[in-house]
Design a protein around this motif. Structure first.
Motif, PDB file in Angstrom:
ATOM      1  N   GLU A  22       0.846  -1.211   0.000  1.00 53.74           N
ATOM      2  CA  GLU A  22       0.000   0.000   0.000  1.00 53.74           C
ATOM      3  C   GLU A  22       0.873   1.250   0.000  1.00 53.74           C
ATOM      4  O   GLU A  22       0.558   2.240  -0.660  1.00 53.74           O
ATOM      5  CB  GLU A  22      -0.924   0.015   1.212  1.00 53.74           C
ATOM      6  CG  GLU A  22      -2.070  -0.941   1.110  1.00 53.74           C
ATOM      7  CD  GLU A  22      -2.963  -0.891   2.343  1.00 53.74           C
ATOM      8  OE1 GLU A  22      -2.751  -0.019   3.224  1.00 53.74           O
ATOM      9  OE2 GLU A  22      -3.888  -1.689   2.400  1.00 53.74           O
ATOM     10  N   LEU A  25       2.324   1.624  -3.511  1.00 52.75           N
ATOM     11  CA  LEU A  25       1.264   2.062  -4.428  1.00 52.75           C
ATOM     12  C   LEU A  25       0.887   3.515  -4.161  1.00 52.75           C
ATOM     13  O   LEU A  25       0.706   4.308  -5.096  1.00 52.75           O
ATOM     14  CB  LEU A  25       0.044   1.131  -4.287  1.00 52.75           C
ATOM     15  CG  LEU A  25      -1.100   1.416  -5.264  1.00 52.75           C
ATOM     16  CD1 LEU A  25      -0.653   1.198  -6.700  1.00 52.75           C
ATOM     17  CD2 LEU A  25      -2.297   0.578  -4.923  1.00 52.75           C
ATOM     18  N   GLY A  26       0.803   3.948  -2.925  1.00 52.29           N
ATOM     19  CA  GLY A  26       0.489   5.343  -2.578  1.00 52.29           C
ATOM     20  C   GLY A  26       1.554   6.305  -3.063  1.00 52.29           C
ATOM     21  O   GLY A  26       1.280   7.386  -3.599  1.00 52.29           O
ATOM     22  N   ILE A  28       3.603   5.811  -5.619  1.00 54.29           N
ATOM     23  CA  ILE A  28       3.539   5.845  -7.083  1.00 54.29           C
ATOM     24  C   ILE A  28       2.380   6.739  -7.540  1.00 54.29           C
ATOM     25  O   ILE A  28       2.543   7.588  -8.431  1.00 54.29           O
ATOM     26  CB  ILE A  28       3.417   4.420  -7.657  1.00 54.29           C
ATOM     27  CG1 ILE A  28       4.709   3.652  -7.410  1.00 54.29           C
ATOM     28  CG2 ILE A  28       3.096   4.441  -9.139  1.00 54.29           C
ATOM     29  CD1 ILE A  28       4.646   2.180  -7.793  1.00 54.29           C
ATOM     30  N   VAL A  29       1.223   6.631  -6.910  1.00 55.19           N
ATOM     31  CA  VAL A  29       0.060   7.459  -7.294  1.00 55.19           C
ATOM     32  C   VAL A  29       0.335   8.932  -7.002  1.00 55.19           C
ATOM     33  O   VAL A  29       0.054   9.815  -7.821  1.00 55.19           O
ATOM     34  CB  VAL A  29      -1.211   6.950  -6.562  1.00 55.19           C
ATOM     35  CG1 VAL A  29      -2.355   7.940  -6.708  1.00 55.19           C
ATOM     36  CG2 VAL A  29      -1.608   5.596  -7.076  1.00 55.19           C
ATOM     37  N   ILE A  30       0.928   9.197  -5.871  1.00 54.40           N
ATOM     38  CA  ILE A  30       1.257  10.604  -5.527  1.00 54.40           C
ATOM     39  C   ILE A  30       2.275  11.143  -6.516  1.00 54.40           C
ATOM     40  O   ILE A  30       2.182  12.291  -6.968  1.00 54.40           O
ATOM     41  CB  ILE A  30       1.746  10.695  -4.076  1.00 54.40           C
ATOM     42  CG1 ILE A  30       0.567  10.468  -3.132  1.00 54.40           C
ATOM     43  CG2 ILE A  30       2.402  12.034  -3.800  1.00 54.40           C
ATOM     44  CD1 ILE A  30       0.917  10.454  -1.671  1.00 54.40           C
ATOM     45  N   ILE A  32       2.672  10.218  -9.653  1.00 50.30           N
ATOM     46  CA  ILE A  32       1.978  10.443 -10.936  1.00 50.30           C
ATOM     47  C   ILE A  32       1.140  11.719 -10.852  1.00 50.30           C
ATOM     48  O   ILE A  32       1.144  12.537 -11.773  1.00 50.30           O
ATOM     49  CB  ILE A  32       1.118   9.215 -11.297  1.00 50.30           C
ATOM     50  CG1 ILE A  32       2.017   8.012 -11.641  1.00 50.30           C
ATOM     51  CG2 ILE A  32       0.187   9.521 -12.457  1.00 50.30           C
ATOM     52  CD1 ILE A  32       1.262   6.708 -11.841  1.00 50.30           C
ATOM     53  N   LEU A  33       0.440  11.883  -9.720  1.00 50.63           N
ATOM     54  CA  LEU A  33      -0.357  13.110  -9.548  1.00 50.63           C
ATOM     55  C   LEU A  33       0.532  14.352  -9.547  1.00 50.63           C
ATOM     56  O   LEU A  33       0.206  15.366 -10.155  1.00 50.63           O
ATOM     57  CB  LEU A  33      -1.149  13.032  -8.241  1.00 50.63           C
ATOM     58  CG  LEU A  33      -2.433  12.223  -8.288  1.00 50.63           C
ATOM     59  CD1 LEU A  33      -3.036  12.133  -6.889  1.00 50.63           C
ATOM     60  CD2 LEU A  33      -3.428  12.844  -9.221  1.00 50.63           C
TER      61      LEU A  33
END
Length: 178
Positions: A22, A25-26, A28-30, A32-33
């Motif tokens: 998690e 994944l968090g 990586i998403v941050i 990308i954002l």
């Protein structure tokens, strides 16, 4: 049984401890954002900010130019107003001078007319006095001739004799008056 309880307790997920997948994944998403915001949204905000800054600065420059132009026109209008006031004062003064000159001219014309009337009146009075004196001499002469003819007892119809008697009588009258 006790052992099974410990293993079950160990396999249970603890809500206070984060899971590694998690977290990865968090992150990586941050990331990308962050890259998406930095690449697409921030440039649009920067462009809008630059446009707004340019518009405000252009508006200020335009307002300053308009203000300078208005100040120049105001100065020109004030100068024209001052010139108009000076011109009006000059015209008023000229009108006063012309009025005084016309007044003086009319006064002179009136005096000349009065003198002409007085001279004509004196000449008329003198002519009437002479006409009255001549008429009076003629009447006094005829009365004197008539009286002298009665006193003397002879007729003084002779014009030459009558003329001498009248002239003598008038000379005596004038000598007595003076």
């Amino acid at each position: 049984m006790i052992l099974t309880q410990v293993t079950a307790a160990e396999t249970e997920i603890n809500p206070l401890v984060p899971h590694v997948p998690e977290i990865i994944l968090g992150v990586i998403v941050i990331a990308i954002l962050f890259v998406g915001v930095a690449k697409f949204i921030v440039p649009n905000f920067e462009k809008a900010y630059a446009d707004r800054t340019a518009a405000i600065e252009g508006g200020i420059e335009n307002a300053n130019a308009k203000q300078a132009e208005a100040d120049t026109k105001l100065a020109q209008l004030e100068a024209q107003l001052a010139d108009a006031r000076h011109e009006a004062a000059r015209i008023r003064e000229q009108a006063r001078e012309e009025g005084a000159a016309i007044k003086a001219e009319m006064r002179l014309e009136a005096q000349a007319e009065a003198e002409r009337i007085i001279t004509a009146g004196k000449a008329q009075i003198e002519a009437e006095r002479q006409a009255a004196a001549s008429s009076l001499k003629t009447e006094v002469g005829s009365l004197a001739t008539g009286l002298a003819g009665r006193i003397v007892g002879e007729s003084l119809d002779d014009d030459e004799r009558a003329s001498r008697v009248v002239e003598r009588f008038l000379a005596d009258l004038e000598a007595g008056v003076h």
